[in-house]
Design a protein around this motif. Structure first.
Motif, PDB file in Angstrom:
ATOM      1  N   ASP A 171       0.832  -1.211   0.000  1.00 30.32           N
ATOM      2  CA  ASP A 171       0.000   0.000   0.000  1.00 30.32           C
ATOM      3  C   ASP A 171       0.862   1.254   0.000  1.00 30.32           C
ATOM      4  OD1 ASP A 171      -2.227  -1.540   0.027  1.00 30.32           O
ATOM      5  OD2 ASP A 171      -2.711  -1.233   2.148  1.00 30.32           O
ATOM      6  N   LYS A 172       1.919   1.223   0.791  1.00 28.62           N
ATOM      7  CA  LYS A 172       2.803   2.390   0.890  1.00 28.62           C
ATOM      8  C   LYS A 172       3.536   2.607  -0.445  1.00 28.62           C
ATOM      9  CE  LYS A 172       6.136   5.039   3.114  1.00 28.62           C
ATOM     10  NZ  LYS A 172       6.805   5.520   1.940  1.00 28.62           N
ATOM     11  N   SER A 173       4.067   1.515  -0.997  1.00 31.42           N
ATOM     12  CA  SER A 173       4.779   1.638  -2.283  1.00 31.42           C
ATOM     13  C   SER A 173       3.847   2.174  -3.360  1.00 31.42           C
ATOM     14  CB  SER A 173       5.319   0.278  -2.730  1.00 31.42           C
ATOM     15  OG  SER A 173       6.230  -0.212  -1.779  1.00 31.42           O
ATOM     16  N   TYR A 174       2.618   1.670  -3.352  1.00 26.09           N
ATOM     17  CA  TYR A 174       1.623   2.081  -4.348  1.00 26.09           C
ATOM     18  C   TYR A 174       1.314   3.572  -4.200  1.00 26.09           C
ATOM     19  CZ  TYR A 174      -2.760   1.728  -7.069  1.00 26.09           C
ATOM     20  OH  TYR A 174      -3.768   1.882  -7.996  1.00 26.09           O
ATOM     21  N   MET A 175       1.110   4.006  -2.956  1.00 27.93           N
ATOM     22  CA  MET A 175       0.803   5.418  -2.729  1.00 27.93           C
ATOM     23  C   MET A 175       1.982   6.317  -3.089  1.00 27.93           C
ATOM     24  SD  MET A 175      -2.218   5.828  -2.344  1.00 27.93           S
ATOM     25  CE  MET A 175      -2.096   7.618  -2.341  1.00 27.93           C
ATOM     26  N   ASP A 176       3.191   5.827  -2.826  1.00 31.78           N
ATOM     27  CA  ASP A 176       4.385   6.589  -3.218  1.00 31.78           C
ATOM     28  C   ASP A 176       4.397   6.821  -4.729  1.00 31.78           C
ATOM     29  OD1 ASP A 176       5.453   6.965  -0.756  1.00 31.78           O
ATOM     30  OD2 ASP A 176       7.011   5.422  -0.920  1.00 31.78           O
ATOM     31  N   MET A 177       4.094   5.754  -5.464  1.00 28.79           N
ATOM     32  CA  MET A 177       4.094   5.884  -6.918  1.00 28.79           C
ATOM     33  C   MET A 177       2.939   6.765  -7.387  1.00 28.79           C
ATOM     34  SD  MET A 177       6.725   4.477  -8.289  1.00 28.79           S
ATOM     35  CE  MET A 177       7.578   5.191  -6.917  1.00 28.79           C
ATOM     36  N   PHE A 178       1.805   6.637  -6.724  1.00 25.01           N
ATOM     37  CA  PHE A 178       0.653   7.491  -7.037  1.00 25.01           C
ATOM     38  C   PHE A 178       1.059   8.961  -6.888  1.00 25.01           C
ATOM     39  CE2 PHE A 178      -3.357   9.591  -6.473  1.00 25.01           C
ATOM     40  CZ  PHE A 178      -4.273   8.833  -7.182  1.00 25.01           C
ATOM     41  N   ASP A 179       1.748   9.265  -5.794  1.00 27.43           N
ATOM     42  CA  ASP A 179       2.211  10.644  -5.563  1.00 27.43           C
ATOM     43  C   ASP A 179       3.232  11.053  -6.617  1.00 27.43           C
ATOM     44  OD1 ASP A 179       0.711  10.753  -3.325  1.00 27.43           O
ATOM     45  OD2 ASP A 179       2.382  10.487  -1.912  1.00 27.43           O
ATOM     46  N   ALA A 180       4.179  10.154  -6.895  1.00 27.95           N
ATOM     47  CA  ALA A 180       5.222  10.481  -7.872  1.00 27.95           C
ATOM     48  C   ALA A 180       4.580  10.790  -9.221  1.00 27.95           C
ATOM     49  CB  ALA A 180       6.200   9.312  -8.011  1.00 27.95           C
ATOM     50  N   GLY A 415      -0.361   7.148 -17.821  1.00 30.00           N
ATOM     51  CA  GLY A 415       0.330   6.280 -16.873  1.00 30.00           C
ATOM     52  C   GLY A 415      -0.663   5.370 -16.188  1.00 30.00           C
ATOM     53  N   GLN A 416      -0.148   4.289 -15.625  1.00 25.08           N
ATOM     54  CA  GLN A 416      -1.027   3.398 -14.882  1.00 25.08           C
ATOM     55  C   GLN A 416      -0.237   2.743 -13.761  1.00 25.08           C
ATOM     56  OE1 GLN A 416      -3.374   0.646 -17.233  1.00 25.08           O
ATOM     57  NE2 GLN A 416      -4.698   0.193 -15.492  1.00 25.08           N
ATOM     58  N   VAL A 417      -0.876   2.590 -12.613  1.00 23.83           N
ATOM     59  CA  VAL A 417      -0.242   1.903 -11.477  1.00 23.83           C
ATOM     60  C   VAL A 417      -1.104   0.699 -11.102  1.00 23.83           C
ATOM     61  CG1 VAL A 417       0.958   3.924 -10.584  1.00 23.83           C
ATOM     62  CG2 VAL A 417      -1.388   3.538  -9.873  1.00 23.83           C
ATOM     63  N   PHE A 418      -0.442  -0.401 -10.776  1.00 20.38           N
ATOM     64  CA  PHE A 418      -1.142  -1.648 -10.453  1.00 20.38           C
ATOM     65  C   PHE A 418      -0.645  -2.222  -9.137  1.00 20.38           C
ATOM     66  CE2 PHE A 418      -0.781  -1.714 -15.085  1.00 20.38           C
ATOM     67  CZ  PHE A 418      -2.035  -2.123 -15.503  1.00 20.38           C
ATOM     68  N   LYS A 419      -1.569  -2.726  -8.340  1.00 22.11           N
ATOM     69  CA  LYS A 419      -1.159  -3.595  -7.244  1.00 22.11           C
ATOM     70  C   LYS A 419      -1.219  -5.013  -7.785  1.00 22.11           C
ATOM     71  CE  LYS A 419      -2.815  -1.003  -3.302  1.00 22.11           C
ATOM     72  NZ  LYS A 419      -3.819  -0.919  -2.257  1.00 22.11           N
ATOM     73  N   LEU A 420      -0.084  -5.631  -7.908  1.00 20.34           N
ATOM     74  CA  LEU A 420      -0.069  -6.975  -8.493  1.00 20.34           C
ATOM     75  C   LEU A 420      -0.256  -8.056  -7.434  1.00 20.34           C
ATOM     76  CD1 LEU A 420       3.019  -6.592 -10.844  1.00 20.34           C
ATOM     77  CD2 LEU A 420       0.625  -6.555 -11.525  1.00 20.34           C
ATOM     78  N   GLY A 421       0.100  -7.745  -6.202  1.00 23.75           N
ATOM     79  CA  GLY A 421       0.039  -8.775  -5.164  1.00 23.75           C
ATOM     80  C   GLY A 421       1.065  -9.862  -5.448  1.00 23.75           C
ATOM     81  N   GLY A 445       4.098  -4.553  -7.014  1.00 26.67           N
ATOM     82  CA  GLY A 445       3.298  -3.549  -7.702  1.00 26.67           C
ATOM     83  C   GLY A 445       3.998  -3.232  -9.005  1.00 26.67           C
ATOM     84  N   SER A 446       3.279  -2.785 -10.014  1.00 24.12           N
ATOM     85  CA  SER A 446       3.975  -2.336 -11.229  1.00 24.12           C
ATOM     86  C   SER A 446       3.389  -1.006 -11.676  1.00 24.12           C
ATOM     87  CB  SER A 446       3.948  -3.403 -12.319  1.00 24.12           C
ATOM     88  OG  SER A 446       2.853  -3.229 -13.168  1.00 24.12           O
ATOM     89  N   TYR A 447       4.254  -0.178 -12.253  1.00 26.85           N
ATOM     90  CA  TYR A 447       3.920   1.234 -12.453  1.00 26.85           C
ATOM     91  C   TYR A 447       4.510   1.726 -13.769  1.00 26.85           C
ATOM     92  CZ  TYR A 447       3.879   0.150  -7.452  1.00 26.85           C
ATOM     93  OH  TYR A 447       3.675  -0.473  -6.250  1.00 26.85           O
ATOM     94  N   GLY A 448       3.671   2.159 -14.702  1.00 26.13           N
ATOM     95  CA  GLY A 448       4.181   2.579 -16.015  1.00 26.13           C
ATOM     96  C   GLY A 448       3.822   4.010 -16.376  1.00 26.13           C
ATOM     97  N   VAL A 449       4.796   4.723 -16.930  1.00 24.07           N
ATOM     98  CA  VAL A 449       4.520   6.037 -17.526  1.00 24.07           C
ATOM     99  C   VAL A 449       4.891   5.938 -19.002  1.00 24.07           C
ATOM    100  CG1 VAL A 449       5.275   8.452 -17.725  1.00 24.07           C
ATOM    101  CG2 VAL A 449       4.998   7.429 -15.470  1.00 24.07           C
ATOM    102  N   GLY A 450       3.981   6.302 -19.867  1.00 23.95           N
ATOM    103  CA  GLY A 450       4.299   6.345 -21.290  1.00 23.95           C
ATOM    104  C   GLY A 450       5.004   7.658 -21.572  1.00 23.95           C
ATOM    105  N   VAL A 451       6.331   7.597 -21.669  1.00 26.53           N
ATOM    106  CA  VAL A 451       7.106   8.834 -21.817  1.00 26.53           C
ATOM    107  C   VAL A 451       6.785   9.519 -23.144  1.00 26.53           C
ATOM    108  CG1 VAL A 451       9.452   9.759 -22.071  1.00 26.53           C
ATOM    109  CG2 VAL A 451       8.949   8.080 -20.282  1.00 26.53           C
ATOM    110  N   THR A 452       6.827   8.742 -24.224  1.00 24.90           N
ATOM    111  CA  THR A 452       6.594   9.365 -25.535  1.00 24.90           C
ATOM    112  C   THR A 452       5.115   9.711 -25.723  1.00 24.90           C
ATOM    113  OG1 THR A 452       6.779   7.087 -26.387  1.00 24.90           O
ATOM    114  CG2 THR A 452       8.631   8.555 -26.737  1.00 24.90           C
TER     115      THR A 452
END
Ligand code: ATP
Ligand code: MG
Length: 579
Positions: A171-180, A415-421, A445-452
């Motif tokens: 949860d913490k890692s996910y929220m960190d990425m959400f904030d980032a 971008g998209q963030v996932f809790k993969l468990g 968790g996995s977290y993607g930003v489409g840069v281009t």
């Protein structure tokens, strides 16, 4: 940089394939060039902007303690077989063989690779939590590459993967990425909205998409103005109305010659579409094209089927589900194209939208050529194998949280963030030992930003009829000093002086010292979208220049020094406003 020494090649017209502003302006400004369908290269200005976005991403990831690594785009098939996704991914996955016939793919994403790294590198709870990321090229053989960088077959993604010992850690890692991510897209100058999303082929328990609002976006979101509900329409569900109090009427089969569509049925029988049931005949296909099972999905006549919801219900990969061949399905299940209803089918899974059981006296196909049945009621006249929400949300439907009418908007998923468990740690055996030397699966968790894609989204939100209007944070250069007549000594000398003092202040400046007409220079500066233009012309003799922001139409007259200070102050305040 002096434009006389730099390669720029702006186009008067966009190639015919470019349909949306970002595609048009990225091509016309010469920032990108097409190599093949969905495959683009970046020219000097374009690449600078890509790197600006990458730096913002890097900066925000590092601030959360994530560690940058770099993995190959070439991924051995074995790892994907371990996770079970080699067959799930379908034709979007770019598969290649080496000279010995060993199978690989060009990575569309890197869950398997990072899980593999971590299962080898991490053994103890002391090494956790861990968040690894990379900024790397991804490959997806998209069915319909389009809109330039928006949906390309090769693109730059920042992908990050977090590894934690328990749910609280995840949860913490996910929220960190959400904030980032919130910071990243803000700093890129985007107007965006994080929304709840479907986790699709990724598996896992929770997900948010970051959607840059735009009419040309391929994502549709539903949100509520009365509460915090916001979700992709793939995911959003609404509250179904209470069951109607209408008395159940007698069932009747009616002759409806050649009356097949909902429009026709409604007109022919004089019924509102809300009183009809629409059938969608689908099949789950094996990889060799044979049918695993038939599925008949039913929604209210005026509704649309939400494929994502249906696919999730069926629990199979998306690429395996498609419309059925009506003739073949007829032979196996008794469906009749245009006249299929939920009663009278066999050998077929019947999925009924959650709204239908509450609706009285409905009209549906009779599973008999040229016939419909009226006054159908759930329970009495038809049953389902599955009753669940499979409809697309519509504007005005009742919000699932508060009941207020929902709104719809379009956007670009940046971008998209996932809790993969434990989906990947379980299938691939990625564990850690706790304080008592007990082994546990890692939570991921996995977290993607489409840069281009983000670059394209920025242009989509920041342009006018003359070209791009870069936010300072992503602009290839911040200021352009334009010499009206490059052969006039006074103009040239003052421009050189201004250019030099901009550089001295650490400002990214261009000097348009080309031997071109002023009109061409102004047009290029506008297309390129450089946020500040300082024009040195006739009044150079008295030390005066024109200072103009790309986003404004008026210029002000300033001394050279004033113009430099104004530019510096503008850049600073713009960058600050984006934090
Ligand atoms: P989409 O639904 O648009 O196909 P996705 O959900 O499959 O995207 P993810 O797997 O979540 O994409 O990838 C992370 C990010 O990578 C996306 O949020 C998007 O910004 C970007 N991305 C995905 N596919 C493409 C593509 N074909 N071209 C450019 N960027 C892409
Ligand atoms: Mg996504």
């Amino acid at each position: 940089m002096r434009l006389s020494k730099m390669h720029i090649n702006t186009l008067r017209e966009a190639p015919a394939e470019a349909e949306i502003p970002s595609h048009i302006w990225l091509l016309r400004s010469g920032m990108i060039r097409k190599l093949a369908s969905g495959v683009y290269g970046f020219m000097p200005m374009g690449y600078r902007s890509v790197r600006k976005i990458e730096e913002i991403v890097r900066n925000e990831m590092d601030a959360k303690g994530a560690l940058e690594i770099h993995m190959s785009a070439i991924q051995p098939a074995e790892l994907w077989m371990e996770s079970g996704r080699w067959y799930v991914m379908g034709p979007e996955m770019w598969r290649v063989k080496d000279r010995r016939g060993r199978e690989f793919c060009l990575g569309p994403t890197h869950e398997e690779i990072f899980t593999d790294i971590v299962r080898n590198e991490v053994s103890s709870y002391r090494q956790l939590p861990l968040n690894l990321y990379q900024i790397q090229t991804k490959y997806r053989d998209e069915a319909r590459p389009r809109f330039g960088l928006m949906r390309s077959r090769e693109f730059v993604m920042k992908d990050a993967y977090s590894f934690d010992r328990d749910e609280a850690g995840l949860d913490k890692s996910y929220m960190d990425m959400f904030d980032a991510y919130t910071n990243i897209f803000k700093r890129c100058g985007l107007t965006f909205r994080p929304v709840e999303a479907d986790s699709g082929a990724m598996g896992g328990s929770g997900s948010h998409e970051f959607t840059a609002l735009s009419e040309v976006g391929e994502s549709e979101i539903a949100y509520c103005e009365c509460c915090d509900m916001a979700a992709t329409t793939e995911r959003a569900f609404t509250v179904d109305a209470e069951a109607g109090a209408e008395a159940e009427l007698e069932l009747e089969t009616v002759y409806t010659p050649n009356v097949k569509t909902i429009e026709d049925v409604s007109a022919y029988l004089g019924l509102p579409k809300e009183k009809t049931i629409k059938a969608l005949l689908m099949a789950v296909y094996e990889d060799d094209g044979t049918v695993r099972e038939y599925v008949a999905a039913f929604v209210r006549g005026d509704r649309e089927l939400n494929m994502t919801k249906l696919v999730n219900v069926l629990g199979v990969p998306e690429h395996m589900v498609d419309f059925a061949d009506e003739n073949e399905m007829h032979g196996k299940t008794g469906s009749v194209g245009g006249f299929t209803g939920p009663a009278g089918l066999k050998n077929c899974r019947i999925v009924v939208d959650s709204e239908l059981p509450g609706l009285r006296n409905m009209c549906a196909g009779a599973c008999k050529q040229d016939h419909h049945i009226i006054n159908m009621n759930y329970g009495r006249d038809y049953k389902a194998d599955i009753i669940t929400d499979i409809k697309k949300v519509r504007e005005g439907d009742a919000c699932c949280k508060c009941g207020a009418p929902v709104k719809l908007a379009r956007g670009i998923e940046v971008g998209q963030v996932f809790k993969l468990g434990t989906k990947y740690s379980k299938s691939m055996g990625a564990c850690y030992k706790d304080e008592n030397m007990q082994e546990h699966l890692l939570l991921m968790g996995s977290y993607g930003v489409g840069v281009t894609r983000t670059l394209a989204a920025v242009v989509e939100q920041h342009h006018d009829e003359r070209g791009i209007i870069w936010p300072v944070s992503v602009a290839p250069y911040q200021v352009i000093v334009t010499i009206v007549k490059s052969d006039e000594t006074e103009q040239r000398e003052l421009a050189e002086k201004i250019y030099q003092s901009l550089l001295d202040k650490g400002i990214e400046a261009l000097l348009d010292d080309r031997d071109e007409r002023a009109g061409v220079k102004f047009m290029d500066a506008d297309i390129l979208g450089i946020p500040v233009r300082i024009t040195v012309g006739k009044k150079a003799a008295s030390g005066l220049v024109e200072y103009k922001l790309r986003r404004e139409s008026e210029f002000t007259e300033k001394s050279g020094e004033e113009a430099v200070s104004a530019a510096a102050a503008f850049i600073e305040s713009e960058l600050r406003s984006l934090i």
